[in-house]
Design an enzyme around this catalytic site. Structure first.
Site, mmCIF file in Angstrom:
data_model
loop_
_atom_site.group_PDB
_atom_site.id
_atom_site.type_symbol
_atom_site.label_atom_id
_atom_site.label_comp_id
_atom_site.label_asym_id
_atom_site.label_seq_id
_atom_site.Cartn_x
_atom_site.Cartn_y
_atom_site.Cartn_z
ATOM 1 N N SER A 176 4.691 1.755 8.314
ATOM 2 C CA SER A 176 4.231 0.750 7.354
ATOM 3 C C SER A 176 5.385 0.314 6.449
ATOM 4 O O SER A 176 6.148 1.143 5.961
ATOM 5 C CB SER A 176 3.101 1.323 6.493
ATOM 6 N N HIS A 205 0.809 -1.214 0.000
ATOM 7 C CA HIS A 205 0.000 0.000 0.000
ATOM 8 C C HIS A 205 0.843 1.266 0.000
ATOM 9 O O HIS A 205 0.304 2.361 -0.199
ATOM 10 C CB HIS A 205 -0.981 -0.006 1.187
ATOM 11 N N ASP A 209 -10.309 -8.018 2.434
ATOM 12 C CA ASP A 209 -9.787 -8.984 3.397
ATOM 13 C C ASP A 209 -8.653 -9.802 2.793
ATOM 14 O O ASP A 209 -7.759 -10.257 3.504
ATOM 15 C CB ASP A 209 -10.901 -9.898 3.919
#
Length: 436
Positions: free
Chosen positions: A369, A233, A293
């Site tokens: 992240s 991401h 998910d």
């Protein structure tokens, strides 16, 4: 109540978890600045390198303050603990072995150029119910296919076939249990357990030197002389590449220089960053346009640098069960957004784990992240505990179990299939992966 001392081969951490323990240390003269540390967690580390013992300082919740050992006897006591490297180092319980699958490239298809229209999302949050929490490993070949972004903006899609081979890796299936504890806050809860890593020696020493910055605002970890792992991401939002991925760069910390000083003020050392361009980026198809998910399960990407670096890197491993991690703990260092210019280290126990995710309460903020989540994994060949990257820090996830929502910070686990995919990206063949 004595302090909790955990001994590893290279580090000894003196962990203080309560005000009572802290006051006990103050009375014995082990630490200074007692009035400033009443309810804060303090970590004092001894670092051994080339036969020399040095004191590593970590700042924790006390800006511009350092904790130090002040009693010579205490230094001698901790030094003696460093000498027997076998202390708290024992072989884990027997682990079953799993066959490492082989990725066989099937076809490489050209794609249209990316528009780079997305915005980097540093605070990544997903939701999961019981069905996704208990699901088994995704072996869909479509999700293991991968996309490659080149420096000139062109893209390709590589489809793959899977084959079993004779390579066996030690592996212990994680126990899937019902989460035990409800979290009160997101990202950081209770006393902040993160520690700033400062000083030329420690910023550039392993394992902290394996943490690198990503120009989109995330963190990465060195996994070869020319490759960096980070979160998917950080470069792609699931539909398109982020704007900063057009000219993606990786930042290496270099020794701080004295700059930015004013007359009458003491010099302030600021860490500098040397940026290196990325040659190509690889993202699993399971992340691109996948259900939310599923996407978090594939939230990892590999960056290939234009030029190789000369720093030590951290090896990869199939993530074992937390029972087979030293201390059942994970560790990672990143560039949290609330501490600009600082490398921030943290460690914590694994709270729970599914087949694809590691649930934990390590304090983290956006910017962390993509950090390489590592643990002490037993190496059968070397017959010792080794730090190995077993996952990538992704973000946090809301779990809805039995009608109750729980919030965890989450890392992507390296399953045998993901390990095989990443290893193929790094080496380009299965022979080297079998020997890795």
């Amino acid at each position: 109540m004595p302090p909790n001392i955990t001994s590893y081969k290279n580090y000894i951490y003196l962990k203080v978890f309560s005000q009572y323990s802290m006051l006990s240390l103050c009375r014995f003269g082990i630490i200074s600045h007692c009035s400033l540390l009443r309810k804060y967690v303090a970590v004092v580390g001894l670092y051994s390198r080339n036969g020399k013992v040095r004191v590593a300082y970590f700042s924790a919740m006390v800006p511009n303050r350092r904790l130090g050992l002040v009693h010579p006897c205490c230094i001698g006591l901790l030094f003696l603990l460093l000498l027997p490297s076998s202390v708290s180092v024992r072989e884990p319980r027997h682990q079953s072995h799993v066959h490492l699958p082989s990725l066989i490239p099937h076809a490489t298809l050209p794609l249209t150029r990316s528009r780079f229209s997305s915005k980097a999302q540093l605070d990544f949050t997903t939701h999961c119910n019981e069905s996704c929490y208990h699901k088994r490993e995704d072996t869909d070949k479509e999700h293991i296919a991968f996309e490659t972004l080149y420096a000139d903006g062109s893209r390709t899609l590589t489809t793959v076939d899977l084959e079993e081979n004779d390579t066996e890796l030690p592996f212990r299936q994680p126990k899937v249990t019902t989460p035990r504890r409800k979290r009160l806050k997101r990202q950081v809860y209770g006393s902040d357990g993160r520690f700033n890593i400062r000083g030329d020696h420690f910023l550039l020493d392993y394992p902290f030197s394996t943490a690198v910055r990503i120009s989109t605002g995330c963190t990465g970890v060195l996994v070869s002389q020319q490759h960096v792992l980070t979160a998917a991401h950080c470069v792609h939002d699931g539909k398109d590449y982020v704007k900063g991925a057009r000219k993606l760069r990786v930042g290496f910390l270099i020794p701080p220089s004295v700059n930015g000083t004013r007359p009458g003020q003491a010099p302030v050392k600021k860490p500098l960053v040397r940026w290196v361009r990325v040659k190509r980026t690889r993202v699993p198809k399971g992340w691109i346009q996948g259900p939310q998910d599923v996407s978090m399960d594939f939230d990892y990407a590999l960056l290939e640098l234009r030029w190789p670096h000369r720093r030590p890197f951290m090896r990869l491993a199939v993530a074992p069960s937390s029972d087979n991690l030293a201390g059942k703990r994970i560790h990672f260092s990143g560039f949290d957004s609330d501490r600009p210019g600082e490398l921030v280290y943290r460690f914590c126990p694994v709270e729970d784990e599914s087949n694809d995710l590691i649930y934990q309460h390590c304090d983290a903020r956006p910017g962390a992240s993509g950090s390489g989540v590592y643990g002490r994994v037993w190496d059968d060949t070397l017959e010792r505990w080794e730090r190995k990257v077993i996952g990538i820090f992704s973000g946090h996830q809301w779990l809805e179990i039995n009608g109750e929502n729980r919030d965890y910070n989450v890392a992507v686990r390296f399953t045998p299939l993901k390990f095989a995919q990443i290893c193929y990206w790094v080496h380009g063949n299965q022979v080297d992966c079998s020997q890795d």
